[in-house]
Design an enzyme around this catalytic site. Structure first.
Site, short mmCIF file in Angstrom:
data_model
loop_
_atom_site.label_atom_id
_atom_site.label_comp_id
_atom_site.label_asym_id
_atom_site.label_seq_id
_atom_site.Cartn_x
_atom_site.Cartn_y
_atom_site.Cartn_z
N ASP A 266 24.42 4.13 27.64
CA ASP A 266 24.68 4.14 29.08
C ASP A 266 25.54 2.96 29.51
OD1 ASP A 266 22.75 2.24 28.53
OD2 ASP A 266 21.21 3.10 29.81
N ASN B 8 9.20 2.75 34.03
CA ASN B 8 8.89 4.08 34.57
C ASN B 8 9.12 5.20 33.56
OD1 ASN B 8 11.65 4.16 34.42
ND2 ASN B 8 12.03 4.31 36.61
N GLU C 234 16.39 8.57 34.62
CA GLU C 234 15.26 8.19 35.45
C GLU C 234 14.30 9.37 35.61
OE1 GLU C 234 14.88 5.18 35.99
OE2 GLU C 234 16.41 4.21 37.23
N1 LIG Z 1 19.41 1.24 30.64
C1 LIG Z 1 18.56 0.28 30.04
C2 LIG Z 1 17.60 1.00 29.11
O1 LIG Z 1 18.33 1.59 28.04
C3 LIG Z 1 16.56 0.01 28.59
O2 LIG Z 1 15.71 0.66 27.68
C4 LIG Z 1 15.77 -0.53 29.75
C5 LIG Z 1 14.64 -1.46 29.35
O3 LIG Z 1 15.13 -2.75 29.18
P1 LIG Z 1 14.33 -3.96 28.53
O4 LIG Z 1 14.42 -3.76 27.06
O5 LIG Z 1 15.07 -5.17 28.98
O6 LIG Z 1 12.94 -3.90 29.04
O7 LIG Z 1 16.67 -1.25 30.57
C6 LIG Z 1 17.83 -0.58 31.06
O8 LIG Z 1 17.49 0.11 32.21
#
Ligand SMILES: N[C@@H]1[C@@H](O)[C@H](O)[C@@H](COP(=O)(O)O)O[C@@H]1O
Length: 262
Positions: free
Chosen positions: A67, A136, A143
């Site tokens: 993404d 979430n 989402e």
């Molecule tokens: N788009 C990314 C996700 O791909 C990732 O899994 C999530 C969790 O991030 P973290 O690993 O910092 O908790 O964050 C972002 O929203």
């Protein structure tokens, strides 16, 4: 779904890195699906070390990131392209022309999403997809309410995700509310999926992913449909699972079985 419960985030990163190292040793021209967020950073460090030690090479690797923020150029310090360069690509022998991140700055993002899917297909599909998970239950930027068969598209971020990711942006810095993300269907097409989760704030999302129903309200629950998905999680992220001991038992049995194979 294979569930591997480990002591802490360091063990999770080492286990995850080992899966990718073995994948590259088996298939040097693997197509890797990569992720951002804080969780994979230590795994990437493990891959950099393995590359330095000449245990693996990324010369023939092609990569596709999950993404990107819509409206940020790849040179923007908060863009996921910049993150990948900083955390991994600048430190390994990968050909950057073979690394792909959804083009968040495309003039026509809708066409660019279709183009991204075509590039994945032309590369022969993703061999192994790395995932983190949002509080979430989001994967990539899919989402809650995302279609379980969705493809790469533009998605609006939830308030919770914007708040969670605000820590990376300065107060005076523009924080996008839109993203471009592989769909859940795109992720499910990967031959193998490896999801990492650490910390107590991921425990609800992991509970819904593993023991909840298959539902759009928890996008990661779609992994229940995948034939080769492994969840590598620490004790804190596993703390709400009601069948935790059973999962540990299954994994022990798996290891014994694997050790006996020719
Ligand atoms: N788009 C990314 C996700 O791909 C990732 O899994 C999530 C969790 O991030 P973290 O690993 O910092 O908790 O964050 C972002 O929203």
């Amino acid at each position: 779904m294979q569930i591997v419960i480990l002591k802490d985030s360091a063990e999770v990163a080492a286990y995850g890195a080992d899966i990718f190292i073995k994948q590259l040793q088996k298939k040097a021209n693997s197509v890797l699906g990569l992720a951002t967020g804080s969780t994979p950073v230590s795994l990437y460090r493990g891959l950099i070390e393995a590359c330095d030690a000449k245990l693996v090479s990324f010369r023939d690797v092609t990569s596709f990131n999950l993404d990107e923020y819509l409206g940020l150029e790849g040179t923007h310090p908060q863009s996921y392209r910049y993150f990948m360069n900083q955390q991994l690509f600048n430190h390994i022998d990968i050909n950057k022309a073979q690394t792909h991140v959804p083009p968040g700055d495309a003039d026509n993002p809708l066409e660019a999403c279709v183009g991204y899917e075509e590039k994945i297909e032309a590369a022969g599909g993703i061999d192994i997809q790395l995932l983190g998970i949002g509080r979430n239950g989001h994967i990539g930027f899919n989402e809650p309410s995302s279609g379980l068969m969705s493809r790469t598209r533009v998605k609006t971020l939830t308030k919770a995700t914007i708040e969670d990711n605000a820590r990376f942006f300065r107060d005076d810095e523009y924080q996008p509310h839109l993203s471009m993300t592989m769909g859940i269907g795109t992720i499910l097409d990967a031959k193998r999926v490896v999801l990492l989760a650490t910390g107590e704030n991921k425990a609800d999302a992991i509970l819904a992913t593993v023991e909840g129903p298959l539902m759009a309200a928890c996008p990661a629950s779609a992994l229940q449909l995948h034939t080769d998905a492994v969840l590598v999680i620490d004790e804190a992220a596993a703390s709400k699972l009601s069948d935790r001991d059973f999962y540990i038992h299954i994994e022990n049995e798996n290891q014994k079985l694997m050790a006996k194979l020719p």
